[in-house]
Design a protein around this motif. Structure first.
Motif, mmCIF file in Angstrom:
data_model
loop_
_atom_site.group_PDB
_atom_site.id
_atom_site.type_symbol
_atom_site.label_atom_id
_atom_site.label_comp_id
_atom_site.label_asym_id
_atom_site.label_seq_id
_atom_site.Cartn_x
_atom_site.Cartn_y
_atom_site.Cartn_z
ATOM 1 N N LEU A 89 -34.175 -19.533 86.496
ATOM 2 C CA LEU A 89 -34.888 -20.120 85.352
ATOM 3 C C LEU A 89 -34.978 -19.122 84.204
ATOM 4 C CD1 LEU A 89 -37.783 -22.090 87.078
ATOM 5 C CD2 LEU A 89 -35.918 -23.058 85.726
ATOM 6 N N CYS A 90 -35.229 -17.863 84.536
ATOM 7 C CA CYS A 90 -35.286 -16.832 83.500
ATOM 8 C C CYS A 90 -33.928 -16.653 82.836
ATOM 9 C CB CYS A 90 -35.768 -15.509 84.091
ATOM 10 S SG CYS A 90 -37.497 -15.502 84.591
ATOM 11 N N ARG A 91 -32.863 -16.650 83.638
ATOM 12 C CA ARG A 91 -31.520 -16.523 83.068
ATOM 13 C C ARG A 91 -31.185 -17.710 82.174
ATOM 14 N NH1 ARG A 91 -30.380 -14.264 88.049
ATOM 15 N NH2 ARG A 91 -29.937 -12.064 87.854
ATOM 16 N N ASP A 92 -31.557 -18.915 82.607
ATOM 17 C CA ASP A 92 -31.304 -20.104 81.794
ATOM 18 C C ASP A 92 -32.046 -20.044 80.467
ATOM 19 O OD1 ASP A 92 -29.638 -21.143 83.679
ATOM 20 O OD2 ASP A 92 -31.081 -22.607 84.464
ATOM 21 N N SER A 93 -33.164 -19.340 80.460
ATOM 22 C CA SER A 93 -33.939 -19.190 79.225
ATOM 23 C C SER A 93 -33.441 -18.026 78.383
ATOM 24 C CB SER A 93 -35.414 -18.975 79.565
ATOM 25 O OG SER A 93 -35.919 -20.068 80.276
ATOM 26 N N GLY A 94 -32.408 -17.337 78.848
ATOM 27 C CA GLY A 94 -31.841 -16.231 78.090
ATOM 28 C C GLY A 94 -32.532 -14.903 78.346
ATOM 29 N N GLU A 95 -33.325 -14.813 79.381
ATOM 30 C CA GLU A 95 -34.062 -13.589 79.689
ATOM 31 C C GLU A 95 -33.491 -12.922 80.928
ATOM 32 O OE1 GLU A 95 -36.224 -12.255 77.727
ATOM 33 O OE2 GLU A 95 -36.302 -13.955 76.351
ATOM 34 N N GLY A 96 -32.330 -12.311 80.780
ATOM 35 C CA GLY A 96 -31.658 -11.672 81.899
ATOM 36 C C GLY A 96 -32.421 -10.485 82.458
ATOM 37 N N ALA A 97 -33.079 -9.720 81.591
ATOM 38 C CA ALA A 97 -33.824 -8.549 82.058
ATOM 39 C C ALA A 97 -35.013 -8.973 82.921
ATOM 40 C CB ALA A 97 -34.303 -7.721 80.868
ATOM 41 N N ILE A 98 -35.701 -10.028 82.515
ATOM 42 C CA ILE A 98 -36.831 -10.515 83.306
ATOM 43 C C ILE A 98 -36.323 -11.066 84.639
ATOM 44 C CG2 ILE A 98 -38.694 -12.215 83.403
ATOM 45 C CD1 ILE A 98 -38.944 -11.931 80.359
ATOM 46 N N ALA A 99 -35.176 -11.733 84.615
ATOM 47 C CA ALA A 99 -34.583 -12.245 85.853
ATOM 48 C C ALA A 99 -34.275 -11.097 86.808
ATOM 49 C CB ALA A 99 -33.321 -13.041 85.549
ATOM 50 N N SER A 100 -33.718 -10.020 86.296
ATOM 51 C CA SER A 100 -33.416 -8.859 87.133
ATOM 52 C C SER A 100 -34.686 -8.236 87.694
ATOM 53 C CB SER A 100 -32.640 -7.812 86.332
ATOM 54 O OG SER A 100 -31.383 -8.328 85.965
ATOM 55 N N ALA A 101 -35.733 -8.201 86.880
ATOM 56 C CA ALA A 101 -37.013 -7.664 87.357
ATOM 57 C C ALA A 101 -37.577 -8.539 88.473
ATOM 58 C CB ALA A 101 -37.998 -7.563 86.202
ATOM 59 N N ALA A 102 -37.464 -9.862 88.337
ATOM 60 C CA ALA A 102 -37.947 -10.776 89.379
ATOM 61 C C ALA A 102 -37.162 -10.573 90.668
ATOM 62 C CB ALA A 102 -37.834 -12.226 88.907
ATOM 63 N N GLU A 103 -35.852 -10.398 90.553
ATOM 64 C CA GLU A 103 -35.028 -10.160 91.734
ATOM 65 C C GLU A 103 -35.378 -8.837 92.401
ATOM 66 O OE1 GLU A 103 -31.153 -10.553 90.017
ATOM 67 O OE2 GLU A 103 -30.979 -12.631 90.691
ATOM 68 N N LEU A 104 -35.631 -7.803 91.598
ATOM 69 C CA LEU A 104 -36.029 -6.505 92.141
ATOM 70 C C LEU A 104 -37.351 -6.633 92.896
ATOM 71 C CD1 LEU A 104 -35.586 -3.453 92.386
ATOM 72 C CD2 LEU A 104 -36.840 -3.209 90.236
ATOM 73 N N TRP A 105 -38.305 -7.349 92.302
ATOM 74 C CA TRP A 105 -39.585 -7.566 92.970
ATOM 75 C C TRP A 105 -39.380 -8.306 94.298
ATOM 76 C CZ3 TRP A 105 -44.411 -5.905 92.812
ATOM 77 C CH2 TRP A 105 -45.352 -6.599 93.555
ATOM 78 N N GLY A 106 -38.560 -9.329 94.298
ATOM 79 C CA GLY A 106 -38.296 -10.083 95.517
ATOM 80 C C GLY A 106 -37.667 -9.227 96.600
ATOM 81 N N ARG A 107 -36.708 -8.406 96.224
ATOM 82 C CA ARG A 107 -36.073 -7.516 97.203
ATOM 83 C C ARG A 107 -37.085 -6.531 97.781
ATOM 84 N NH1 ARG A 107 -31.684 -7.232 93.054
ATOM 85 N NH2 ARG A 107 -30.130 -8.722 93.769
ATOM 86 N N GLY A 108 -37.925 -5.997 96.907
ATOM 87 C CA GLY A 108 -38.951 -5.066 97.374
ATOM 88 C C GLY A 108 -39.946 -5.746 98.299
ATOM 89 N N ALA A 109 -40.338 -6.972 97.953
ATOM 90 C CA ALA A 109 -41.290 -7.712 98.788
ATOM 91 C C ALA A 109 -40.699 -8.002 100.158
ATOM 92 C CB ALA A 109 -41.697 -9.010 98.089
ATOM 93 N N VAL A 110 -39.427 -8.362 100.207
ATOM 94 C CA VAL A 110 -38.767 -8.620 101.491
ATOM 95 C C VAL A 110 -38.689 -7.330 102.310
ATOM 96 C CG1 VAL A 110 -36.541 -9.198 102.543
ATOM 97 C CG2 VAL A 110 -37.491 -10.661 100.767
#
Length: 129
Positions: A89-110
């Motif tokens: 959703l972040c990428r679709d909105s043009g916010e690639g950096a926020i998308a990467s931050a969300a993915e980093l958070w998810g990886r860390g949480a896992v």
């Protein structure tokens, strides 16, 4: 289950068309439609997958896997799904950096959530050696 796949596919395609049309006029509404369609599909998935989750729990319990580890597996799956949808959703909105931050958070949480399983694995290896 196949019927529901066709229904969900049609729902997603309709949502996509509406989102594309709205994107020309108001990008905010387009993103809202996309988020609403994703939320709808996720809610339907949760409703439909209840019996499958119960079956998976039974299989894990028959295998002698502790309830705490079963819970970790389902929490990890939820984190992965939520993180993926959020990042897209972040990428679709043009916010690639926020998308990467969300993915980093998810990886860390896992990784943090999986520490007890990793510890148990190491203890098992220690017992075998």
């Amino acid at each position: 289950m196949v019927d529901s796949c066709f229904s969900v596919g049609a729902f997603c395609l309709a949502g996509t068309l509406i989102s594309i049309i709205l994107k020309q006029y108001c990008a905010e509404y387009s993103t809202a439609v996309t988020a609403a369609v994703c939320a709808g599909v996720m809610a339907l998935f949760v409703l439909v997958s209840g019996s499958a989750i119960a079956e998976i729990r039974d299989i894990f319990e028959m295998a002698g896997i502790a309830e705490s580890y079963i819970s970790i597996v389902f929490k990890t799956l939820a984190i992965c799904v939520i993180t993926h949808i959020t990042a897209e959703l972040c990428r679709d909105s043009g916010e690639g950096a926020i998308a990467s931050a969300a993915e980093l958070w998810g990886r860390g949480a896992v990784a943090v959530l999986g520490l007890p399983v990793f510890r148990a694995f190491l203890q098992l290896i220690e017992k075998l050696i």
